[in-house]
Scaffold this motif. Sequence first.
Motif, PDB file in Angstrom:
ATOM      1  N   ASP A   1      10.114  20.849 -12.367  1.00 28.66           N
ATOM      2  CA  ASP A   1       9.859  19.602 -11.641  1.00 28.66           C
ATOM      3  C   ASP A   1      10.666  18.423 -12.168  1.00 28.66           C
ATOM      4  O   ASP A   1      10.481  17.277 -11.733  1.00 28.66           O
ATOM      5  CB  ASP A   1       8.369  19.258 -11.664  1.00 28.66           C
ATOM      6  N   GLY A   2      11.558  18.690 -13.128  1.00 25.36           N
ATOM      7  CA  GLY A   2      12.386  17.622 -13.683  1.00 25.36           C
ATOM      8  C   GLY A   2      11.611  16.579 -14.447  1.00 25.36           C
ATOM      9  O   GLY A   2      12.078  15.447 -14.622  1.00 25.36           O
ATOM     10  N   SER A   3      10.420  16.953 -14.948  1.00 22.58           N
ATOM     11  CA  SER A   3       9.535  15.959 -15.573  1.00 22.58           C
ATOM     12  C   SER A   3       9.933  15.591 -17.000  1.00 22.58           C
ATOM     13  O   SER A   3       9.469  14.575 -17.521  1.00 22.58           O
ATOM     14  CB  SER A   3       8.093  16.473 -15.572  1.00 22.58           C
ATOM     15  N   ALA A   4      10.768  16.382 -17.645  1.00 19.41           N
ATOM     16  CA  ALA A   4      11.242  16.062 -18.997  1.00 19.41           C
ATOM     17  C   ALA A   4      12.632  15.454 -18.894  1.00 19.41           C
ATOM     18  O   ALA A   4      13.587  16.112 -18.490  1.00 19.41           O
ATOM     19  CB  ALA A   4      11.263  17.314 -19.872  1.00 19.41           C
ATOM     20  N   LYS A   5      12.759  14.180 -19.253  1.00 23.95           N
ATOM     21  CA  LYS A   5      14.020  13.472 -19.065  1.00 23.95           C
ATOM     22  C   LYS A   5      15.083  13.894 -20.079  1.00 23.95           C
ATOM     23  O   LYS A   5      16.275  13.856 -19.769  1.00 23.95           O
ATOM     24  CB  LYS A   5      13.791  11.970 -19.151  1.00 23.95           C
ATOM     25  N   THR A   6      14.663  14.266 -21.283  1.00 25.89           N
ATOM     26  CA  THR A   6      15.610  14.563 -22.356  1.00 25.89           C
ATOM     27  C   THR A   6      15.224  15.843 -23.078  1.00 25.89           C
ATOM     28  O   THR A   6      14.094  16.344 -22.949  1.00 25.89           O
ATOM     29  CB  THR A   6      15.645  13.421 -23.389  1.00 25.89           C
ATOM     30  N   LEU A   7      16.137  16.363 -23.873  1.00 25.97           N
ATOM     31  CA  LEU A   7      15.823  17.526 -24.701  1.00 25.97           C
ATOM     32  C   LEU A   7      14.755  17.184 -25.735  1.00 25.97           C
ATOM     33  O   LEU A   7      13.942  18.036 -26.105  1.00 25.97           O
ATOM     34  CB  LEU A   7      17.093  18.039 -25.398  1.00 25.97           C
ATOM     35  N   GLU A   8      14.765  15.952 -26.183  1.00 28.85           N
ATOM     36  CA  GLU A   8      13.712  15.515 -27.104  1.00 28.85           C
ATOM     37  C   GLU A   8      12.340  15.626 -26.442  1.00 28.85           C
ATOM     38  O   GLU A   8      11.366  16.060 -27.075  1.00 28.85           O
ATOM     39  CB  GLU A   8      13.965  14.072 -27.547  1.00 28.85           C
ATOM     40  N   ASP A   9      12.268  15.269 -25.159  1.00 30.67           N
ATOM     41  CA  ASP A   9      11.009  15.398 -24.418  1.00 30.67           C
ATOM     42  C   ASP A   9      10.593  16.861 -24.295  1.00 30.67           C
ATOM     43  O   ASP A   9       9.407  17.191 -24.383  1.00 30.67           O
ATOM     44  CB  ASP A   9      11.152  14.796 -23.018  1.00 30.67           C
ATOM     45  N   VAL A  10      11.558  17.737 -24.079  1.00 26.25           N
ATOM     46  CA  VAL A  10      11.266  19.165 -23.962  1.00 26.25           C
ATOM     47  C   VAL A  10      10.681  19.703 -25.254  1.00 26.25           C
ATOM     48  O   VAL A  10       9.649  20.397 -25.264  1.00 26.25           O
ATOM     49  CB  VAL A  10      12.545  19.951 -23.597  1.00 26.25           C
ATOM     50  N   VAL A  11      11.326  19.392 -26.376  1.00 29.01           N
ATOM     51  CA  VAL A  11      10.854  19.875 -27.669  1.00 29.01           C
ATOM     52  C   VAL A  11       9.459  19.325 -27.971  1.00 29.01           C
ATOM     53  O   VAL A  11       8.580  20.045 -28.461  1.00 29.01           O
ATOM     54  CB  VAL A  11      11.859  19.500 -28.785  1.00 29.01           C
ATOM     55  N   GLU A  12       9.237  18.056 -27.661  1.00 25.88           N
ATOM     56  CA  GLU A  12       7.919  17.460 -27.892  1.00 25.88           C
ATOM     57  C   GLU A  12       6.849  18.148 -27.041  1.00 25.88           C
ATOM     58  O   GLU A  12       5.723  18.378 -27.500  1.00 25.88           O
ATOM     59  CB  GLU A  12       7.955  15.968 -27.572  1.00 25.88           C
ATOM     60  N   PHE A  13       7.195  18.499 -25.809  1.00 30.09           N
ATOM     61  CA  PHE A  13       6.258  19.196 -24.922  1.00 30.09           C
ATOM     62  C   PHE A  13       5.820  20.527 -25.544  1.00 30.09           C
ATOM     63  O   PHE A  13       4.631  20.853 -25.589  1.00 30.09           O
ATOM     64  CB  PHE A  13       6.921  19.433 -23.563  1.00 30.09           C
ATOM     65  N   TYR A  14       6.802  21.294 -26.015  1.00 26.56           N
ATOM     66  CA  TYR A  14       6.474  22.581 -26.634  1.00 26.56           C
ATOM     67  C   TYR A  14       5.732  22.390 -27.951  1.00 26.56           C
ATOM     68  O   TYR A  14       4.837  23.174 -28.293  1.00 26.56           O
ATOM     69  CB  TYR A  14       7.745  23.400 -26.863  1.00 26.56           C
ATOM     70  N   ASP A  15       6.117  21.364 -28.703  1.00 27.25           N
ATOM     71  CA  ASP A  15       5.470  21.124 -29.990  1.00 27.25           C
ATOM     72  C   ASP A  15       3.975  20.868 -29.819  1.00 27.25           C
ATOM     73  O   ASP A  15       3.167  21.237 -30.672  1.00 27.25           O
ATOM     74  CB  ASP A  15       6.134  19.930 -30.684  1.00 27.25           C
ATOM     75  N   LYS A  16       3.607  20.268 -28.688  1.00 29.51           N
ATOM     76  CA  LYS A  16       2.198  19.980 -28.428  1.00 29.51           C
ATOM     77  C   LYS A  16       1.454  21.176 -27.831  1.00 29.51           C
ATOM     78  O   LYS A  16       0.246  21.104 -27.580  1.00 29.51           O
ATOM     79  CB  LYS A  16       2.086  18.788 -27.476  1.00 29.51           C
ATOM     80  N   GLY A  17       2.186  22.267 -27.568  1.00 27.55           N
ATOM     81  CA  GLY A  17       1.537  23.454 -27.021  1.00 27.55           C
ATOM     82  C   GLY A  17       1.420  23.461 -25.520  1.00 27.55           C
ATOM     83  O   GLY A  17       0.510  24.114 -24.968  1.00 27.55           O
ATOM     84  N   GLY A  18       2.324  22.783 -24.832  1.00 31.88           N
ATOM     85  CA  GLY A  18       2.304  22.767 -23.377  1.00 31.88           C
ATOM     86  C   GLY A  18       1.102  22.013 -22.837  1.00 31.88           C
ATOM     87  O   GLY A  18       0.565  21.119 -23.492  1.00 31.88           O
ATOM     88  N   ILE A  19       0.678  22.361 -21.653  1.00 35.92           N
ATOM     89  CA  ILE A  19      -0.494  21.745 -21.022  1.00 35.92           C
ATOM     90  C   ILE A  19      -1.502  22.848 -20.704  1.00 35.92           C
ATOM     91  O   ILE A  19      -1.175  23.837 -20.040  1.00 35.92           O
ATOM     92  CB  ILE A  19      -0.104  20.996 -19.735  1.00 35.92           C
ATOM     93  N   LYS A  20      -2.694  22.682 -21.197  1.00 36.39           N
ATOM     94  CA  LYS A  20      -3.725  23.705 -21.051  1.00 36.39           C
ATOM     95  C   LYS A  20      -4.045  23.970 -19.581  1.00 36.39           C
ATOM     96  O   LYS A  20      -4.160  23.054 -18.778  1.00 36.39           O
ATOM     97  CB  LYS A  20      -5.005  23.293 -21.781  1.00 36.39           C
ATOM     98  N   ASN A  21      -4.202  25.240 -19.249  1.00 39.79           N
ATOM     99  CA  ASN A  21      -4.654  25.660 -17.921  1.00 39.79           C
ATOM    100  C   ASN A  21      -5.054  27.123 -18.029  1.00 39.79           C
ATOM    101  O   ASN A  21      -4.701  27.800 -19.005  1.00 39.79           O
ATOM    102  CB  ASN A  21      -3.557  25.431 -16.873  1.00 39.79           C
ATOM    103  N   PRO A  22      -5.794  27.659 -17.046  1.00 39.32           N
ATOM    104  CA  PRO A  22      -6.317  29.022 -17.172  1.00 39.32           C
ATOM    105  C   PRO A  22      -5.274  30.108 -17.340  1.00 39.32           C
ATOM    106  O   PRO A  22      -5.566  31.170 -17.895  1.00 39.32           O
ATOM    107  CB  PRO A  22      -7.094  29.217 -15.860  1.00 39.32           C
ATOM    108  N   ASN A  23      -4.049  29.857 -16.888  1.00 39.29           N
ATOM    109  CA  ASN A  23      -3.017  30.886 -16.951  1.00 39.29           C
ATOM    110  C   ASN A  23      -1.914  30.569 -17.960  1.00 39.29           C
ATOM    111  O   ASN A  23      -0.834  31.173 -17.911  1.00 39.29           O
ATOM    112  CB  ASN A  23      -2.388  31.090 -15.570  1.00 39.29           C
ATOM    113  N   LEU A  24      -2.195  29.663 -18.879  1.00 42.17           N
ATOM    114  CA  LEU A  24      -1.187  29.318 -19.888  1.00 42.17           C
ATOM    115  C   LEU A  24      -0.765  30.559 -20.661  1.00 42.17           C
ATOM    116  O   LEU A  24      -1.599  31.352 -21.101  1.00 42.17           O
ATOM    117  CB  LEU A  24      -1.745  28.276 -20.855  1.00 42.17           C
TER     118      LEU A  24
END
Length: 358
Positions: A297-320
């Motif tokens: 969805d293009g929601s991560a503007k930078t590679l830094e944002d991508v790494v931070e997203f993974y560092d936090k463990g993504g976003i919880k949902n039933p099919n994570l």
Amino acid sequence: MKRSAFSLSSFRRKPESSVPDISWRSVIVAILVVGSLLNRSEAEAPYKLTLPLGLQEEAAYIPPDNPLTPEKIELGRQLYFDGRLSADGTVSCATCHASDQGFSDGRPTSIGIKGQVGERNAPVTFNRLFSQEQFWDGRSASLEDQALKPIENPIEMGNTLDHMVSTLSAIKGYRKQFKQVFGTTVNATGVAKAIAAFERSLVCGNSAFDRYEDGDDNALSESEQRGLELFREKGNCVRCHTGFAFTDERYHNIGVGFDKPNPDLGRYNVTKKESDKGAFKTPTLRNIAASAPYFHDGSAKTLEDVVEFYDKGGIKNPNLSNEIKRLLLTVPEQGDLVAFLKSLSCPELQVAVPALPK
């Protein structure tokens, strides 16, 4: 000393003795043409595709009914850049997959005919030589099938295949090339085969990482080397971004979009399997620094944002995915990981805009 490259079937380094002796210059792949499967215009001679350092010839996939030829690749290059494939002549493949934008378009989601905004980020079109299923959700089983989908999509090119064929048939230069390449008049199947052939010729390798793996200890900075270790070990990025192509070609739910109402269900829309809800195809990381923004969805503007997203463990949902867990990287470690990702760039991959037939 040459280091072993990633293996598609293993996440560990192979013993030194198992590494093939690959020239740093290139690997020449002989594409054998089976004459009995082809018409005369396609079966005149084999075509040799030069692969840059780091890519594996044994993983290349070229369907037997669509062998590569220089003439077909050139025809595909022209079609790729030609807005006349769209209903009003304004949108080409290159509109959303531009070489100066890392073969994406620099937008969160693409803009098609009449300024309509799509729902997904434009995936890159290079190294498709090593990939069969296409799109974020894998709804096309081949590159040839994928090539026609945007043409008929009302938001992207907004055309019909019949109207596209009629438009191209009125162009003398295309009539001549279709006769030469396929021995036929202009037709949708030929358009798909030519575009697919051109995209298979777009290969990304010979990055700083590849030169480092090939034995050049100075190819990666200290920060990039630390990032490589994090990529393979603490970050466990290789669990999905594996092999020389940095993708397992599979589908995973990492939670993108599940913090919003009505998230895109991705692969589920194709398979209708509950386990596929929110799963999207693992993108290649090669040349990743050139194709921001990121995620489907293009929601991560930078590679830094991508790494931070993974560092936090993504976003919880039933099919994570079970593979998505908090990484607990320090700020310097996150910086090193980003530095490594940038080392996967291949600035040599550029395509000149061709003169279009009249």
